[in-house]
Design a protein around this motif. Structure first.
Motif, short mmCIF file in Angstrom:
data_model
loop_
_atom_site.label_atom_id
_atom_site.label_comp_id
_atom_site.label_asym_id
_atom_site.label_seq_id
_atom_site.Cartn_x
_atom_site.Cartn_y
_atom_site.Cartn_z
N ALA A 126 -6.73 9.73 9.64
CA ALA A 126 -7.05 9.59 8.20
C ALA A 126 -8.34 10.34 7.76
CB ALA A 126 -7.51 8.03 8.03
N PRO A 127 -7.85 11.62 7.14
CA PRO A 127 -8.73 12.31 6.33
C PRO A 127 -9.55 11.82 5.34
CG PRO A 127 -6.35 13.34 6.07
CD PRO A 127 -6.47 12.01 7.06
N VAL A 128 -10.76 12.37 4.84
CA VAL A 128 -11.53 11.84 3.98
C VAL A 128 -11.09 12.24 2.82
CG1 VAL A 128 -13.74 11.36 3.22
CG2 VAL A 128 -13.54 11.24 5.84
N LEU A 129 -10.93 11.49 1.89
CA LEU A 129 -10.36 11.85 0.49
C LEU A 129 -11.70 12.31 -0.24
CD1 LEU A 129 -7.90 9.18 -0.81
CD2 LEU A 129 -7.41 11.68 -0.76
N PRO A 130 -11.55 13.28 -1.00
CA PRO A 130 -12.49 13.75 -1.80
C PRO A 130 -13.31 12.35 -2.78
CG PRO A 130 -11.09 15.33 -2.32
CD PRO A 130 -10.33 14.12 -1.27
N GLU A 131 -14.55 12.39 -3.04
CA GLU A 131 -15.06 11.32 -3.60
C GLU A 131 -14.47 11.16 -5.40
OE1 GLU A 131 -19.39 9.75 -5.50
OE2 GLU A 131 -19.21 11.35 -4.21
N GLY A 132 -14.11 10.06 -5.68
CA GLY A 132 -13.26 9.88 -6.90
C GLY A 132 -11.90 9.56 -6.78
N LEU A 133 -11.42 10.02 -5.59
CA LEU A 133 -9.96 10.08 -5.45
C LEU A 133 -9.43 8.62 -4.81
CD1 LEU A 133 -8.67 13.40 -4.84
CD2 LEU A 133 -8.67 12.39 -6.84
N THR A 134 -8.20 8.02 -5.16
CA THR A 134 -7.80 6.99 -4.30
C THR A 134 -6.23 7.49 -3.88
OG1 THR A 134 -7.05 5.83 -5.97
CG2 THR A 134 -9.33 5.20 -4.92
N LEU A 135 -5.96 6.82 -2.92
CA LEU A 135 -4.40 7.34 -2.50
C LEU A 135 -3.50 5.75 -2.57
CD1 LEU A 135 -3.26 9.73 -1.16
CD2 LEU A 135 -3.35 8.54 1.16
N ARG A 136 -2.45 6.13 -3.26
CA ARG A 136 -1.39 4.85 -3.41
C ARG A 136 0.15 5.35 -3.44
NH1 ARG A 136 0.05 2.43 -8.55
NH2 ARG A 136 -0.55 4.14 -9.64
N GLU A 137 0.83 4.31 -2.76
CA GLU A 137 2.33 4.44 -2.90
C GLU A 137 2.64 4.14 -4.43
OE1 GLU A 137 4.69 3.14 0.33
OE2 GLU A 137 2.95 3.07 1.58
N CYS A 177 12.98 6.24 0.46
CA CYS A 177 12.18 7.34 0.20
C CYS A 177 10.85 6.86 -0.29
CB CYS A 177 12.68 8.15 -1.10
SG CYS A 177 11.59 9.26 -1.64
N ALA A 178 9.78 7.20 0.07
CA ALA A 178 8.27 6.85 -0.26
C ALA A 178 7.21 7.75 -0.84
CB ALA A 178 7.49 6.15 0.79
N VAL A 179 6.93 7.51 -2.10
CA VAL A 179 6.21 8.42 -2.82
C VAL A 179 4.82 8.00 -2.86
CG1 VAL A 179 6.03 9.49 -5.25
CG2 VAL A 179 8.23 8.83 -4.36
N VAL A 180 3.83 8.95 -2.62
CA VAL A 180 2.34 8.78 -2.49
C VAL A 180 1.82 9.72 -3.56
CG1 VAL A 180 2.16 9.97 -0.52
CG2 VAL A 180 0.58 8.31 -1.15
N VAL A 181 0.70 9.01 -4.13
CA VAL A 181 -0.14 10.10 -5.27
C VAL A 181 -1.44 9.83 -4.56
CG1 VAL A 181 1.58 9.95 -7.04
CG2 VAL A 181 -0.51 8.18 -7.04
N ALA A 182 -2.61 10.91 -4.89
CA ALA A 182 -3.83 10.87 -4.85
C ALA A 182 -4.22 10.83 -6.32
CB ALA A 182 -4.31 12.12 -4.13
N GLU A 183 -4.93 10.17 -6.67
CA GLU A 183 -5.21 10.01 -8.22
C GLU A 183 -6.75 9.58 -8.56
OE1 GLU A 183 -2.62 7.01 -9.51
OE2 GLU A 183 -3.65 5.36 -8.21
N THR A 184 -7.03 10.05 -9.71
CA THR A 184 -8.62 9.62 -10.07
C THR A 184 -8.64 8.05 -10.63
OG1 THR A 184 -8.18 10.56 -12.34
CG2 THR A 184 -8.85 12.00 -10.42
#
Length: 280
Positions: A126-137, A177-184
């Motif tokens: 689990a690499p650390v996401l940059p501050e301000g980002l979340t990961l979501r399917e 199929c699964a789609v994932v985004v990193a978002e602000t």
């Protein structure tokens, strides 16, 4: 066409890739006007006059005039339909003179990509996401439209087709199929990737991965890879596989994926006259 020396592990991975993924009949045939075999080739014709695609595990020892006839038969088939066709060539395909034969029949090579394969379980950290980002399917059309905006920002060309494709893949009858985004926090998609789970095989393939320029090199893409690898393991798949651009291949290699093949699309266009009918 460039190639490279392979370790025993890479050779094992390549053999599994060749055996399980190449010339695999798609699980969902709704995207195609036809899927048929011509000798060793699997010939897929997309609906709505888009294009044809030629795939194969190997050419069964074909060479000389027989191989030239196979090549030109595909060209002539799509010439009659008035649509382009892609012959997906791998650097380890035989015979060695195959690229010259394709060019002689009017096929034009495009940019090479590297096929990389890795053990899914080794990529699940689990690499650390940059501050301000979340990961979501994501699964909604609205989310797929936001991915389209990101892709168009990155590439500067329309991606009108993308939301519909993702919607169809996530909800359709084919391979899951699964789609994932990193978002602000304000809903801006920074990076997006999707995974296709190839049922009946050891493989999950990873796609997408575009990232907004100011967020590159900060872990967003690595986080989407790790998340999709965890999904692969949970679904019982051993490998993840990527067709990577020259920019992406070094990143994936640093994450632990192994280069196993170089692939080059050879494309014939209806408006380009052939140089001939083979090199024999």
């Amino acid at each position: 066409m460039s190639t490279f020396d392979l370790s025993p592990v890479a050779l094992e991975y390549r053999a599994a890739y060749d055996r399980q993924l190449r010339a695999r009949v798609p699980a969902d045939l709704s995207r195609y006007e036809s899927v048929e075999r011509d000798g060793p080739l699997l010939r897929k014709t997309y609906r709505h006059g888009e294009a044809g695609f030629l795939d194969y595990r190997d050419l069964g020892g074909l060479d000389g005039p027989e191989l030239d006839a196979l090549i030109t038969r595909q060209r002539d088939h799509y010439a009659a339909l008035g649509m382009p066709v892609e012959w997906k060539l791998h650097a380890h395909d035989l015979p060695a003179g195959l690229p010259d034969r394709l060019v002689a029949a009017g096929y034009v090579p495009e940019e090479p990509e590297t096929v990389l394969v890795g053990e899914a379980a080794a990529l699940t950290g689990a690499p650390v996401l940059p501050e301000g980002l979340t990961l979501r399917e994501v699964t909604s059309r609205a989310d797929f439209e936001r991915i389209r905006v990101m892709e168009e920002t990155v590439w500067g060309v329309p991606h009108d087709w993308l939301p519909g494709m993702l919607e169809s893949e996530v909800s359709g009858p084919g391979d899951p199929c699964a789609v994932v985004v990193a978002e602000t926090a304000d809903g801006t998609v920074v990076c997006a990737g999707w995974a296709r789970f190839h049922e009946g095989t050891d493989f999950v393939s990873l796609w997408g991965g575009s990232t907004l320029p100011r967020w590159r090199g900060r872990g967003a893409y690595r986080a989407t890879v790790a998340h999709r690898a965890r999904l692969a393991v949970a679904a019982g798949h051993r490998f993840v596989q990527v067709d990577a651009s020259p920019d992406s291949a070094p990143i994936l290699a640093r994450l632990g994926l192994v280069p196993v093949a170089v692939t080059v699309p050879y494309v014939w266009q209806p408006d380009v006259p052939p140089a001939g009918d083979g090199v024999s």
